[in-house]
Scaffold this active site. Structure first.
Site, PDB file in Angstrom:
ATOM      1  CB  SER A  83      -0.923   0.010   1.219  1.00 46.36           C
ATOM      2  OG  SER A  83      -0.172   0.023   2.406  1.00 46.36           O
ATOM      3  CB  VAL A  90       1.809   6.062   3.534  1.00 44.97           C
ATOM      4  CG1 VAL A  90       1.381   7.089   4.575  1.00 44.97           C
ATOM      5  CG2 VAL A  90       1.640   4.662   4.085  1.00 44.97           C
ATOM      6  CE  LYS A 147       8.659  -4.547  12.423  1.00 42.25           C
ATOM      7  NZ  LYS A 147       8.727  -5.550  11.364  1.00 42.25           N
ATOM      8  CG  ASP A 149       2.828  -2.036  10.941  1.00 38.54           C
ATOM      9  OD1 ASP A 149       1.740  -2.587  10.711  1.00 38.54           O
ATOM     10  OD2 ASP A 149       3.861  -2.319  10.326  1.00 38.54           O
ATOM     11  CB  THR A 163      10.682  -8.704  13.196  1.00 36.20           C
ATOM     12  OG1 THR A 163       9.633  -7.968  12.563  1.00 36.20           O
ATOM     13  CG2 THR A 163      11.967  -8.490  12.456  1.00 36.20           C
TER      14      THR A 163
END
Length: 331
Positions: free
Chosen positions: A15, A17, A126, A145, A164
């Site tokens: 996507s 932004v 993170k 996020d 992650t």
């Protein structure tokens, strides 16, 4: 009018932004423009993110303000966060102390406690997801996020391979049921990095990295940790705790003297920490998007019954890891 664009990975869908201005108020916002074609088969991911974001109202969490839809796109109007990324700001500072790190972690714990109290687990905490609200010197930090977040259903077990690799908790890698405790592990890893500039777990071989994490094997290496308080180390040990039943919750972590007391030192550690951040989290390395494929590969390896020691077929899991013995790694 748009004046800036960038690309993010959202729940597997690509996507864009854009920076936009609300005509009536001239207020700036960020709009995630998600092509519906990219969502085919992934509708649940985006619906999940929207459902989560709609419920969240916290001073340290980026908020979803509105949703628009066209025949070809979905548009998420997000609160604009313009203060830049966590590591950039630390490097730019001339003065940085344990107390600064403690205040950052306090804000993150407060926000994650709010999520946990709502039955929401972020699952992908993170440094890249931690942004400053504004350029002000005393700006608050914001969590962004929620592509991997999930609302905990009563009695349900979350066991999806996600996160992650360098920040993922041992119980995720061991394919055990897991819950809110995974976020607390990640906060421990982030706290560690904030005090030395490199992560607690690192190996270019995925299997060896996962082995370190599964055993919770990490050290407070000299000279990088020589000037760090015992209280800070104690705080980290309670979060980077292998047994998630013993691991501190957000409530317990918020009560630790390093967070709510006065044990965080005021000594300037900027030179050492910023040098390590620049070496180990260079923009070209850590800014790149990456996904959880290494974790998924590890899961498959487990299911096939192969040894953790088996050599990894893939090179580094993520571009953003540094070595836990920085002086021995060629950069």
């Amino acid at each position: 009018p748009t004046s800036e664009t960038g690309h993010i990975d959202l729940g597997g869908a690509f996507s864009e932004v854009v920076l936009a201005e609300e005509k009536g108020t001239q207020r700036l916002v960020a709009i995630k423009c998600i092509p519906k074609k990219a969502l085919e088969g992934k509708e649940n991911n985006i619906e999940n993110e929207i459902a989560v974001l709609h419920r969240i109202k916290h001073t340290n969490i980026v908020s979803l303000e509105d949703i628009f839809e066209s025949t070809s796109h979905l548009y998420l109007v997000m609160q604009l966060v313009s203060g830049g990324e966590l590591f950039d700001r630390i490097v730019e500072k001339g003065f940085y102390t344990e107390r600064d790190a403690s205040q950052l972690i306090h804000q993150i714990l407060d926000a994650v406690k709010y999520l946990h109290d709502m039955g929401i687990v972020h699952r992908d905490l993170k440094p890249e997801n931690l942004l400053y609200y504004s350029m002000d010197e005393d700006s608050k930090i914001m969590i962004s996020d929620f592509g991997l977040s999930k609302i905990e259903d009563t009695g349900s077990v979350m066991s999806t391979a996600c996160g992650t690799p360098g920040y993922v908790a041992p119980e995720v890698l061991a394919q055990k049921p897991y819950s809110k405790a995974v976020d607390c592990w990640s906060i421990g890893v982030i706290s560690y990095i904030l005090l030395c500039g490199y992560p607690p777990f690192y190996d270019e071989n995925d299997a060896k990295l996962f082995e370190q994490i599964l055993k919770a094997e990490y050290e407070f290496d000299s000279p990088y940790w020589d000037d760090i308080s015992d209280s800070a180390k104690d705080f980290i040990c309670h979060l980077i705790e292998k047994d998630f039943m013993k691991r501190y919750t957000t409530d317990k972590a918020l009560q630790h003297p390093w967070i709510c007391g006065d044990t965080a030192l005021d000594k300037n550690i900027h030179e050492s920490v910023s040098a390590q951040i620049k070496k180990n989290f260079a923009k070209s390395k850590w800014k790149q998007a990456f996904n959880a494929t290494a974790v998924v590969r590890h899961m498959r390896r487990l299911q096939l019954g192969t040894s953790l020691e088996s050599p990894s077929q893939i090179t580094p899991t993520s571009p953003c890891h540094a070595h836990n013995k920085p002086s021995t790694v060629p950069f």
